[in-house]
Enzyme design. Structure first.
Site, mmCIF file in Angstrom:
data_model
loop_
_atom_site.group_PDB
_atom_site.id
_atom_site.type_symbol
_atom_site.label_atom_id
_atom_site.label_comp_id
_atom_site.label_asym_id
_atom_site.label_seq_id
_atom_site.Cartn_x
_atom_site.Cartn_y
_atom_site.Cartn_z
ATOM 1 C CG ASP A 96 -1.924 -16.127 -44.413
ATOM 2 O OD1 ASP A 96 -1.307 -17.160 -44.290
ATOM 3 O OD2 ASP A 96 -1.862 -15.739 -43.656
ATOM 4 C CG ASN A 114 8.376 -20.604 -39.121
ATOM 5 O OD1 ASN A 114 9.642 -20.468 -39.840
ATOM 6 N ND2 ASN A 114 7.736 -19.545 -38.856
ATOM 7 C CG ASP A 133 13.146 -15.367 -40.051
ATOM 8 O OD1 ASP A 133 11.442 -15.184 -40.357
ATOM 9 O OD2 ASP A 133 13.772 -14.313 -39.654
ATOM 10 C CD GLU A 154 1.660 -17.056 -40.264
ATOM 11 O OE1 GLU A 154 1.430 -17.567 -40.898
ATOM 12 O OE2 GLU A 154 2.831 -15.781 -39.891
#
Length: 322
Positions: A198, A206, A215, A241
């Site tokens: 993770d 973000n 991304d 993620e």
């Protein structure tokens, strides 16, 4: 055309020459007696080059060998036909003693051709074989269409199980593979391990840099996983993620070593945006080894719980499941 040959009568010649299907005839001595216009067009070899010769193989093969009609003249049994057309032929359902086949001829034409061909014996009034007739049909277009359809179906299947952003398998395919690998581990009593990875503080990335840069971070993580997995390993984007790496024939101890290498390599990576500061990201990894008797859901749940434990310890670390 010599009218004294067994197949010289004008009627037979007219029938064969008028046939739109490529047709050739050989006599009992394996000499070509008929080679119609359709056969000349299909093979690129004119009748004048073939009549009276025993070179019926020449348009189809790089060196002398029997064509199907030759085998018929020799009274071929299935074993003899199988020697030259193994797995590609069958007995005709229409003509007694005849065979039909499909085969690819790489030396025919510029790019090779697929042909469907049928050969049958020609007999005199006493039932004696005095030659054989063979018809040939070009089925290249059909084979190419079938190959294109198969490729398209395979591409669709691949897309349906692949995550578009990272190129790794998606979570739906994970469920299928997990069931298969757990069953294989049970059957062979072999080790099976699993990593749940993770990305740490991904929401912050973000929010700070935007989703496009986020991304790019996920793609960098996918590349790190891909660069370290073996051919037998299976990598998935589990969701958001979160990623999963399924490791057949791998003990928990071995999986922990791999997990630490992944954590270290990804932490050292830099994602350089078009504008702004360099992005660094770390990962928390949970590791579990399959325990006999547990369900696939419990197997992945233990690794997931170990990932949360890694987060609780401050992130950017590896934790093995209990």
């Amino acid at each position: 055309m010599n009218p004294d040959t067994p197949f010289g009568p004008q009627g037979l010649t007219q029938i064969i020459e008028g046939n739109p299907v490529a047709t050739l005839v050989i006599d009992a001595g394996h000499r070509v007696t008929h080679w119609n216009r359709a056969c000349a067009i299909l093979t690129g070899v004119e009748a004048a080059e073939m009549l009276g010769t025993q070179e019926q193989w020449r348009p189809f093969y790089p060196k002398p060998r029997p064509i199907m009609a030759d085998l018929i003249v020799d009274g071929a049994m299935e074993s003899a036909v199988d020697q030259f057309y193994g797995g590609k032929f069958r007995r005709s359902g229409v003509i007694d003693g005849a065979f039909e086949a499909e085969d690819h001829f790489p030396h025919l034409g510029a790019d090779g051709r697929w042909l469907f061909f049928t050969a049958a014996a020609l007999k005199d009034e006493t039932g004696r074989t005095i030659g054989a007739i063979e018809t040939l049909q070009d089925i290249t277009a059909r084979h190419r269409a079938e190959a294109a359809l198969k490729e398209s179906e395979e591409r669709y299947r691949e897309l349906s199980r692949t995550d578009a952003l990272t190129g790794l398998y998606n979570s739906r395919h994970l469920q299928e593979c997990l069931l298969q690998e757990v069953e294989r581990a049970r059957r062979h009593a072999s080790p099976l391990s699993l990593l749940v990875l993770d990305a740490d503080h991904f929401k912050r990335i973000n929010d700070t840099h935007g989703h496009l840069e986020g991304d790019r971070v996920l793609q960098a993580l996918a590349r790190t996983i891909g660069n370290n997995q073996r051919r037998s390993d299976l990598a998935f984007r589990y969701g958001g993620e979160e990623f999963v790496l399924l490791l057949p024939q791998t003990t928990g101890a071995e999986a922990l070593v791999l997990a630490e290498r992944l954590r270290r390599e990804f932490a050292a990576q830099e994602v350089v945006p078009e504008q702004g500061e360099v992005i660094r990201c770390t990962i928390s990894i949970g590791v579990s080894q399959y325990q006999p008797g547990e369900s696939p859901r419990d197997f992945i749940r233990r690794a997931d719980a170990a990932t949360y434990a890694a987060k609780a310890r401050g992130r950017n670390c590896v934790v093995g499941a209990d």
